[in-house]
Design an enzyme around this catalytic site. Structure first.
Site, PDB file in Angstrom:
ATOM      1  N   GLU A  71       0.677   0.618  -5.568  1.00  0.00           N
ATOM      2  CA  GLU A  71       1.865   1.353  -6.012  1.00  0.00           C
ATOM      3  C   GLU A  71       2.429   0.850  -7.328  1.00  0.00           C
ATOM      4  OE1 GLU A  71       1.526   0.177  -2.925  1.00  0.00           O
ATOM      5  OE2 GLU A  71       1.256   2.000  -1.750  1.00  0.00           O
ATOM      6  N   HIS A 140       8.127   3.263   7.827  1.00  0.00           N
ATOM      7  CA  HIS A 140       7.692   4.583   7.358  1.00  0.00           C
ATOM      8  C   HIS A 140       8.730   5.660   7.665  1.00  0.00           C
ATOM      9  CE1 HIS A 140       3.830   2.467   7.454  1.00  0.00           C
ATOM     10  NE2 HIS A 140       3.321   3.418   6.698  1.00  0.00           N
TER      11      HIS A 140
END
Lengths: 343, 373, 321
Positions: A71, A140
């Site tokens: 990322e 998440h």
């Protein structure tokens, strides 16, 4: 005009903007999917929940860039590309992963224009899924929009329906500032009528999904749907609510929120994000400061407890605000007035 | 006794209507109503409209509550004479609801034609094609900023025994946003091409506002295609135009700024529904929509006046022509209907604004039916 | 290796400008007139200049907190830089960035960067722009031995290889990440790290302009030709502390003196070009004099320049809001 899912609306917005502007590129993990696999199938996934499906096949490897699971590098690359002539739409998959690349967003993209004396443009969109309700557990499921809203230089968008998602994403792509675009993962299959043509919904303009006289409900993202549900139920009991969907938390349409509170005199704020320093506290502070005299009852915030998002269904249900909790908050602010009058 | 019981069901205003909301009951339960009396206000996605009772009788039950949204065909209430027992009414309601939920609703859904997209060269037009029969077809042409739903209360009624076609002009509704030079003559050429494409050689033309100017251009250039002209608050017969409406319509991008602009359209301001406003805002957000409107406004209303004087076209039109106008029109003045040749029928409707075809749909439909038949 | 006359003159001027700019800041900072903190590039001039000699305005660089040298080497004017460091409205960032955020995107200077390891991911993006827009450009990340340990740098090396980007990663290894030696903080070698990603690797003496020029030329040509990224490991030394005011108690006595005496890129450059008669000493003297005047003028102008105004506080956060 046809019925489209939240997922299709986003895919269509991406596709139409890629057709319109060759500088629009997509960057993300598995947004095609399958490269380097043994089957030779690329565009295998179209993103982990299939939102970008078909775009690699249509636009090819010069417009759609699969990335390693990395990322910091690819979000940073999206920032660098935006500052040097492209208009990237990066997909961060789950917004929780921002922990791996916050510097690129917070210290780089958000600050370029100011630090560089107004000379930089960073037309970047970062799309990410947020929200609980999927049994995706603590890493998440977060609703991190307050984190981004806190950072000057970023714009933050939380669409509440497929129509809103398409128009707001097109606006985000055309915007010259870095935009964080948050998609509630539970809503991807929600459907409604969405125009086939491209259209843009301006930022900083709240949408009133219900208009009433008694209570203003300000809700964000998926919570708008719960607020509508609550408002419709309450209407049958003669309590009429205005539901404000601010659409963007940065910029925030303070004027509309204040006007609605001036009209109704009561405010309930529904925010899926963790309760300390979230949008509910921000809106409450705004109203307390600028519409104090209009208030007939204390402001009520409806949100989750200050805990990580739990995994087990029974706990996750307890965690998330729903229409029933909104309804009872509205009833409580209505009841407050009565006790005051009686006293 | 069921033949003495009349169900009041959610009406279908216009072809696209699938559901409606009870904005309010005008009479309480237990009151006598006459056939044709407005018993409730129904809010559709486009407009709020009075619902006229289909029969005389006593309103025995209000099934639908105010604020409730129900599909077309759903039971709103029950009319019956006082002699009918409550038990019979309960049985009737139970049976109706059972039938309706087991397929009645689905049937009403499927029999309505969705608008289709028709290609004309580079243009795509959204077209509502309805009706069939041997009668000369009717084509409806809407005005500035409108779309085919402007005819939602008219097209159905006029589709008995003939084909009717309503369409979105270029730059409007679901049609292409390319308006070319934005002049009435250009739109007239497009309308003529559409008629050719639909194999309609000749049609009665019913046109509203700027659509009136387009109809006159059509009659000028393609007289053989125009069986008759029914012009509702048409442009082209005078110079004046409410530019606050035109400019406001173009510039307003929020409900709060658009609502006062739309108020110009009607005599009864409550007709402007929240959904109607939202639909117009949604239309204006489409890429190219505002630019198209600007082009049309610049071509048709430069310097705040109407550019084209089409009185001579109307005066020399060989076929039958009529003009219908709301007495309280705040956009184009009904005075523009003065001084026309005596062969042209002029109908001025009281208590109506710029959109009598919506506001006084029954009167306009009657005038159209009589004129065309 | 043949280097064109004008490149030699321009490079010398650039190195001299950096040296005088930084030496002057060292003096001025001590007077207390300069707000914030500054990180000086003295001693490292040949690296930035030797690399940027191969770049045009189309090419992009990303710099570090020690960024003045890269800015000057990429063509940013010293007047605007000096005014910026003094926090003036006439500064290149209108006094809103300061020493660590000097940038000029019109020159392909993507900014000095206050975050160690901030540049390499950005450079992957700039290289992606060059690749997609097919403008022939190359993107260069300058980063230190300290930043070589940041995950962002290592991730960027990987991404650049995966995407086969026209990027060059210039590791300016001055032996210290702040106060901690690279000997302590960097495991393995930069060479082995490049090899781990399958990335071509070059290294050179960063105090020798000609060595940097040659190695950078190869690296940039490789990237520009579409062959993918290269790591260029430049060995050098900084002459001042991590920031001004750093007493450098972590460095051995005489370490800097030795560097100044034996590894001064300007002295060595002058000796080399005059011994081989590539340039006349007078030409270099003229540059020295001219740069001296230029820096003097820049300082004077900066001190007299207007301060930002209250309205500037809230300006330029967004393009539109």
């Amino acid at each position: 005009m046809s019925k489209k899912s939240f997922r299709q609306a986003i895919n269509e917005a991406l596709r139409q903007e890629m057709l319109r502007d060759p500088r629009v590129v997509l960057i993300g993990e598995d947004i095609a999917g399958g490269q380097g696999g043994t089957s030779g199938v690329v565009d295998a996934w179209g993103g982990v929940l299939g939102v970008t499906k078909g775009l690699y096949t249509e636009f090819g490897p010069d417009r759609v860039f699969d990335t390693p699971i990395s990322e910091a590098s690819y979000i940073g690359a999206a920032v660098g590309a935006a500052a040097t002539g492209l208009r990237p739409v990066a997909e961060l998959m789950f917004v929780d992963f921002v922990g791996c690349c916050l510097d690129q967003i917070m210290n780089q993209a958000a600050k370029f224009r100011y630090m560089f004396g107004g000379k930089a443009r960073t037309p970047l969109v970062i799309r990410a899924m947020y929200g609980a309700g999927f049994n995706a557990a603590a890493q998440h499921s977060q609703a991190l929009y307050p984190l981004f809203t806190h950072i000057p230089g970023l714009k933050v968008v939380i669409p509440s329906s497929p129509y809103e998602a398409k128009g707001l994403l097109i606006e985000a792509i055309r915007d010259d500032d870095p935009v964080i675009f948050l998609e509630n993962k539970v809503m991807y299959d929600d459907e409604e009528e969405v125009p086939d043509e491209p259209y843009a919904i301006p930022f900083g303009e709240a949408n009133l999904t219900r208009e009433g006289d008694d209570v203003t409900i300000v809700a964000f993202g998926r919570m708008v749907n719960f607020a509508n549900e609550a408002a419709d139920r309450l209407e049958k009991d003669g309590i009429s609510c205005t539901v404000v969907d601010p659409r963007t938390t940065s910029p925030l349409d303070s004027a509309t929120i204040l006007e609605c509170v001036e009209d109704t005199g009561r405010l309930v704020i529904v925010d899926e994000s963790s309760p300390r320093c979230n949008m509910a506290t921000d809106v409450a502070a705004l109203v307390a400061e600028d519409a104090f005299d209009a208030l007939k009852a204390p402001i009520r915030r409806v949100g989750p407890p200050h805990t990580p998002v739990p995994f087990a269904t029974v706990l996750e249900k307890l965690y998330l605000p729903d229409a029933a909790r909104i309804e009872s908050a509205v009833r409580s602010v209505m009841a407050y007035k009565k006790t005051k009058q009686e006293a | 006794m069921t033949d003495l019981i009349t169900p009041i069901t959610m009406p279908k205003f216009g072809l696209a209507m699938t559901e409606g909301k009870i904005a309010g009951w005008n009479i309480p339960s237990g009151t006598h109503v006459d056939a044709g009396q407005e018993i409730a206000d129904i809010e559709t996605t486009k407009i709020t409209n009075g619902y006229e009772s289909p029969a005389s009788g006593t309103l025995r039950r209000q099934i639908a509550t105010e604020g409730e949204t129900l599909p077309v065909g759903a039971l709103l209430g029950v009319l019956a004479e006082p002699a009918v027992s409550d038990a019979d009414i309960d049985a009737f309601i139970a049976r109706f609801q059972a039938d309706f939920s087991s397929g009645g609703a689905a049937t009403t859904q499927t029999d309505q034609a969705e608008p289709t997209l028709v290609s004309l060269g580079e243009l795509t037009l959204r077209v509502q094609d309805a009706g069939q029969g041997t009668g000369t077809p009717i084509v409806f042409i809407h005005g500035f900023g409108g779309d085919l739903s402007n005819w939602m209360l008219n097209q159905n009624t006029l589709s008995t025994g003939r084909r009717t076609v309503a369409f979105d002009l270029p730059g409007h509704g679901g049609s292409s946003k390319n308006v070319g030079d934005g002049k009435p003559a250009t739109f007239a050429a497009t309308a003529a091409a559409l008629l050719d494409k639909l194999d309609i050689s000749r049609a009665h033309v019913v046109a509203h506002s700027l659509g009136g100017a387009i109809a006159l251009e059509l009659a000028k250039t393609f007289p053989q295609k125009v069986a008759s002209l029914s012009l509702i608050a048409p442009a082209g017969l005078g110079q004046g135009i409410n530019m606050d409406f035109i400019e406001g319509f173009i510039s307003a991008d929020r409900r709060k700024t658009l609502e006062p602009v739309l108020d110009y359209l009607v005599h009864d301001k409550t007709l402007i529904s929240r959904k109607m406003i939202e639909d117009i805002i949604r239309f204006k957000r489409l890429d190219g929509a505002v630019k198209g409107l600007q082009t049309i406004a610049q071509s048709c209303f430069p310097n705040g006046r109407q550019a084209d004087d089409l009185r001579p076209v109307l005066a020399s039109f060989a076929g039958p022509a009529q003009v219908i106008w709301g007495a309280d029109d705040e956009i184009l003045s009904p005075d523009d209907a003065k001084g026309l040749p005596e062969t042209i029928k002029v109908l001025i409707l009281p208590a109506a604004g710029h959109m009598p075809q919506l506001e006084k749909a029954a009167d306009v439909n009657a005038a159209l039916t009589k004129f065309i038949d | 290796m043949q280097i064109a006359h004008d490149i030699l003159l321009r490079s010398y001027r650039s190195m001299r400008t950096i040296r005088d700019f930084e030496e002057r800041l060292h003096v001025e900072f001590a007077t207390g007139d300069i707000p914030g903190f500054v990180h000086l590039y003295c001693g490292e001039e040949a690296s930035g200049v030797g690399v940027c000699a191969h770049l045009t305005d189309t090419d992009t660089i990303a710099s570090t907190h020690r960024g003045h040298g890269h800015c000057i080497a990429k063509g940013v004017g010293v007047d605007g830089m000096m005014a910026e460091i003094y926090g003036r409205k006439t500064g290149v960032c209108h006094g809103k960035g300061g020493s660590m955020h000097i940038a000029d995107l019109s020159l392909g200077m993507l900014g000095a960067n206050g975050i160690v390891g901030g540049g390499p991911p950005l450079i992957c993006g700039a290289a992606l722009s060059h690749k997609v827009l097919k403008d022939g450009g190359v993107a260069v990340a300058f980063y230190g031995d300290g930043a070589s340990n940041e995950g962002t740098t290592l991730e960027s090396l990987n991404l650049a290889m995966v995407w086969k980007l026209p990027a060059v990663f210039v590791c300016e290894d001055n032996g210290y990440g702040e106060a901690t030696g690279a000997a302590y903080a960097c495991a393995g070698t930069q060479k082995a790290r490049a090899a781990g990603f399958g990335m071509p690797y070059l290294e050179c003496d960063g105090t020798d302009f000609f060595a940097v020029y040659e190695a950078a030329g190869q690296a940039i040509a490789h990237a520009r030709a579409g062959n993918g990224p290269v790591m260029l490991h430049v060995h050098l030394a900084r002459w001042y502390g991590h920031f001004e005011g750093d007493a450098m108690t972590y460095r051995a006595n005489g370490e800097v003196a030795e560097q100044r005496a034996r590894h001064d890129c300007l002295k060595n450059f002058r000796q080399s070009v005059t011994e081989t008669s590539l340039l006349e000493p007078t030409a270099l003297d003229d540059i020295d004099a001219s740069v001296k005047d230029e820096i003097e003028a820049a300082v004077k102008a900066a001190k007299n320049a207007p301060l930002p105004e209250p309205a500037d506080l809230e300006a330029d956060v967004y393009v539109s809001y």
